[in-house]
Scaffold this motif. Structure first.
Motif, PDB file in Angstrom:
ATOM      1  N   VAL A 104       0.829  -1.202   0.000  1.00 63.63           N
ATOM      2  CA  VAL A 104       0.000   0.000   0.000  1.00 63.63           C
ATOM      3  C   VAL A 104       0.867   1.256   0.000  1.00 63.63           C
ATOM      4  CG1 VAL A 104      -1.926  -1.110   1.209  1.00 63.63           C
ATOM      5  CG2 VAL A 104      -0.146   0.036   2.526  1.00 63.63           C
ATOM      6  N   LYS A 105       0.194   2.366  -0.273  1.00 66.12           N
ATOM      7  CA  LYS A 105       0.837   3.688  -0.172  1.00 66.12           C
ATOM      8  C   LYS A 105      -0.059   4.547   0.703  1.00 66.12           C
ATOM      9  CE  LYS A 105       2.549   7.566  -2.830  1.00 66.12           C
ATOM     10  NZ  LYS A 105       2.882   8.073  -4.159  1.00 66.12           N
ATOM     11  N   SER A 106       0.541   5.146   1.703  1.00 69.52           N
ATOM     12  CA  SER A 106      -0.205   6.028   2.607  1.00 69.52           C
ATOM     13  C   SER A 106      -0.506   7.340   1.898  1.00 69.52           C
ATOM     14  CB  SER A 106       0.607   6.289   3.877  1.00 69.52           C
ATOM     15  OG  SER A 106       0.010   7.324   4.637  1.00 69.52           O
ATOM     16  N   THR A 107      -1.775   7.754   1.915  1.00 70.40           N
ATOM     17  CA  THR A 107      -2.118   9.046   1.312  1.00 70.40           C
ATOM     18  C   THR A 107      -1.695  10.204   2.213  1.00 70.40           C
ATOM     19  OG1 THR A 107      -4.349   8.950   2.246  1.00 70.40           O
ATOM     20  CG2 THR A 107      -4.060   8.097   0.015  1.00 70.40           C
ATOM     21  N   THR A 108      -1.394   9.906   3.474  1.00 67.37           N
ATOM     22  CA  THR A 108      -0.957  10.936   4.417  1.00 67.37           C
ATOM     23  C   THR A 108       0.532  11.201   4.299  1.00 67.37           C
ATOM     24  OG1 THR A 108      -2.658  10.156   5.955  1.00 67.37           O
ATOM     25  CG2 THR A 108      -0.990  11.625   6.848  1.00 67.37           C
ATOM     26  N   SER A 109       1.347  10.161   4.464  1.00 66.66           N
ATOM     27  CA  SER A 109       2.805  10.346   4.478  1.00 66.66           C
ATOM     28  C   SER A 109       3.465  10.034   3.142  1.00 66.66           C
ATOM     29  CB  SER A 109       3.432   9.457   5.560  1.00 66.66           C
ATOM     30  OG  SER A 109       3.284   8.083   5.218  1.00 66.66           O
ATOM     31  N   GLY A 110       2.765   9.319   2.263  1.00 67.05           N
ATOM     32  CA  GLY A 110       3.362   8.928   0.983  1.00 67.05           C
ATOM     33  C   GLY A 110       4.242   7.695   1.083  1.00 67.05           C
ATOM     34  N   ALA A 111       4.371   7.131   2.293  1.00 69.69           N
ATOM     35  CA  ALA A 111       5.212   5.953   2.491  1.00 69.69           C
ATOM     36  C   ALA A 111       4.563   4.729   1.844  1.00 69.69           C
ATOM     37  CB  ALA A 111       5.425   5.699   3.979  1.00 69.69           C
ATOM     38  N   GLU A 112       5.397   3.882   1.249  1.00 70.18           N
ATOM     39  CA  GLU A 112       4.919   2.644   0.648  1.00 70.18           C
ATOM     40  C   GLU A 112       5.475   1.464   1.415  1.00 70.18           C
ATOM     41  OE1 GLU A 112       5.361   2.102  -3.567  1.00 70.18           O
ATOM     42  OE2 GLU A 112       4.934   4.209  -3.966  1.00 70.18           O
ATOM     43  N   GLY A 113       4.665   0.428   1.542  1.00 70.54           N
ATOM     44  CA  GLY A 113       5.107  -0.774   2.227  1.00 70.54           C
ATOM     45  C   GLY A 113       3.996  -1.794   2.282  1.00 70.54           C
ATOM     46  N   TRP A 114       4.178  -2.794   3.116  1.00 71.53           N
ATOM     47  CA  TRP A 114       3.246  -3.916   3.221  1.00 71.53           C
ATOM     48  C   TRP A 114       2.518  -3.900   4.554  1.00 71.53           C
ATOM     49  CZ3 TRP A 114       2.535  -7.537  -0.675  1.00 71.53           C
ATOM     50  CH2 TRP A 114       3.422  -7.437  -1.760  1.00 71.53           C
ATOM     51  N   ILE A 115       1.219  -4.245   4.505  1.00 74.01           N
ATOM     52  CA  ILE A 115       0.395  -4.348   5.711  1.00 74.01           C
ATOM     53  C   ILE A 115      -0.364  -5.669   5.678  1.00 74.01           C
ATOM     54  CG2 ILE A 115       0.065  -1.848   5.959  1.00 74.01           C
ATOM     55  CD1 ILE A 115      -2.858  -2.437   4.809  1.00 74.01           C
ATOM     56  N   ASN A 116      -0.876  -6.065   6.826  1.00 70.64           N
ATOM     57  CA  ASN A 116      -1.795  -7.190   6.892  1.00 70.64           C
ATOM     58  C   ASN A 116      -3.168  -6.647   6.514  1.00 70.64           C
ATOM     59  OD1 ASN A 116      -3.651  -9.173   7.722  1.00 70.64           O
ATOM     60  ND2 ASN A 116      -2.245  -9.914   9.297  1.00 70.64           N
ATOM     61  N   GLY A 117      -3.693  -7.079   5.361  1.00 69.13           N
ATOM     62  CA  GLY A 117      -4.931  -6.535   4.817  1.00 69.13           C
ATOM     63  C   GLY A 117      -6.181  -6.868   5.598  1.00 69.13           C
ATOM     64  N   THR A 118      -6.082  -7.709   6.605  1.00 66.14           N
ATOM     65  CA  THR A 118      -7.271  -8.026   7.403  1.00 66.14           C
ATOM     66  C   THR A 118      -7.632  -6.892   8.362  1.00 66.14           C
ATOM     67  OG1 THR A 118      -5.930  -9.200   9.043  1.00 66.14           O
ATOM     68  CG2 THR A 118      -6.884 -10.521   7.275  1.00 66.14           C
ATOM     69  N   PHE A 119      -6.736  -5.895   8.506  1.00 71.96           N
ATOM     70  CA  PHE A 119      -6.976  -4.797   9.438  1.00 71.96           C
ATOM     71  C   PHE A 119      -7.320  -3.494   8.729  1.00 71.96           C
ATOM     72  CE2 PHE A 119      -4.169  -7.771  11.656  1.00 71.96           C
ATOM     73  CZ  PHE A 119      -4.963  -8.052  12.765  1.00 71.96           C
ATOM     74  N   VAL A 120      -8.010  -3.599   7.580  1.00 73.20           N
ATOM     75  CA  VAL A 120      -8.461  -2.413   6.861  1.00 73.20           C
ATOM     76  C   VAL A 120      -9.925  -2.583   6.488  1.00 73.20           C
ATOM     77  CG1 VAL A 120      -6.179  -1.861   5.909  1.00 73.20           C
ATOM     78  CG2 VAL A 120      -7.752  -3.280   4.595  1.00 73.20           C
ATOM     79  N   ARG A 121     -10.562  -1.467   6.160  1.00 75.85           N
ATOM     80  CA  ARG A 121     -11.950  -1.481   5.694  1.00 75.85           C
ATOM     81  C   ARG A 121     -12.060  -0.526   4.511  1.00 75.85           C
ATOM     82  NH1 ARG A 121     -11.830   1.621  10.393  1.00 75.85           N
ATOM     83  NH2 ARG A 121     -12.663   3.709  10.129  1.00 75.85           N
ATOM     84  N   PRO A 122     -13.038  -0.718   3.664  1.00 76.68           N
ATOM     85  CA  PRO A 122     -13.204   0.199   2.522  1.00 76.68           C
ATOM     86  C   PRO A 122     -13.482   1.621   2.985  1.00 76.68           C
ATOM     87  CG  PRO A 122     -14.609  -1.752   2.282  1.00 76.68           C
ATOM     88  CD  PRO A 122     -14.028  -1.790   3.654  1.00 76.68           C
ATOM     89  N   VAL A 123     -13.040   2.584   2.200  1.00 80.51           N
ATOM     90  CA  VAL A 123     -13.314   3.982   2.519  1.00 80.51           C
ATOM     91  C   VAL A 123     -14.783   4.252   2.179  1.00 80.51           C
ATOM     92  CG1 VAL A 123     -12.791   6.377   1.898  1.00 80.51           C
ATOM     93  CG2 VAL A 123     -10.962   4.697   2.107  1.00 80.51           C
ATOM     94  N   ASP A 124     -15.483   4.905   3.130  1.00 78.24           N
ATOM     95  CA  ASP A 124     -16.917   5.190   2.933  1.00 78.24           C
ATOM     96  C   ASP A 124     -17.139   6.215   1.867  1.00 78.24           C
ATOM     97  OD1 ASP A 124     -17.425   3.404   4.981  1.00 78.24           O
ATOM     98  OD2 ASP A 124     -17.292   4.987   6.508  1.00 78.24           O
TER      99      ASP A 124
END
Length: 124
Positions: A104-124
């Protein structure tokens, strides 16, 4: 003797004289025909139109939000070095998915890296 002759035929050892047909009860000659090679030129035409390259940057990005504080890592496993901790509610662009690990890429910091996708939800 017959086994040795059959082995030579099977291995196609190149010689100058042709091989006689081997039949039950016959004795083959000791010499074999030379191996032949042919040059084949190939000019395949697969498509009439040139290929269009689609880079990963051209694909639509899925946007998600973290549902807890989450570590952003250098690779798709918890053993990789942590780049930063993303706070709960951080918006991310999904660049790639590898099972439960998402690049993923953070829209806040611009940092790119890997996350565990089970801890995210779609943006409303």
């Amino acid at each position: 003797m017959a086994f040795d002759a059959a082995t030579k035929v099977a291995l196609a050892v190149p010689h100058s004289k042709p091989v006689e047909m081997i039949t039950e009860g016959s004795r083959p000659t000791d010499e074999l025909s030379p191996l032949e090679t042919k040059e084949v030129s190939s000019t395949p035409k697969v498509f009439d139109q040139p290929a269009v390259s689609v880079g990963k940057e051209d694909l639509p990005r899925e946007e998600v939000r973290t549902s807890t504080d989450l570590n952003l890592r250098e690779g798709p496993d918890a053993a990789y070095v942590k780049i930063e901790t993303l706070t709960n509610g951080t918006n991310l662009l999904v660049l790639e998915k590898n099972g439960k690990w998402w690049r993923v890429k953070s829209t806040t910091s611009g940092a790119e890296g890997w996350i565990n996708g089970t801890f995210v939800r779609p943006v409303d």
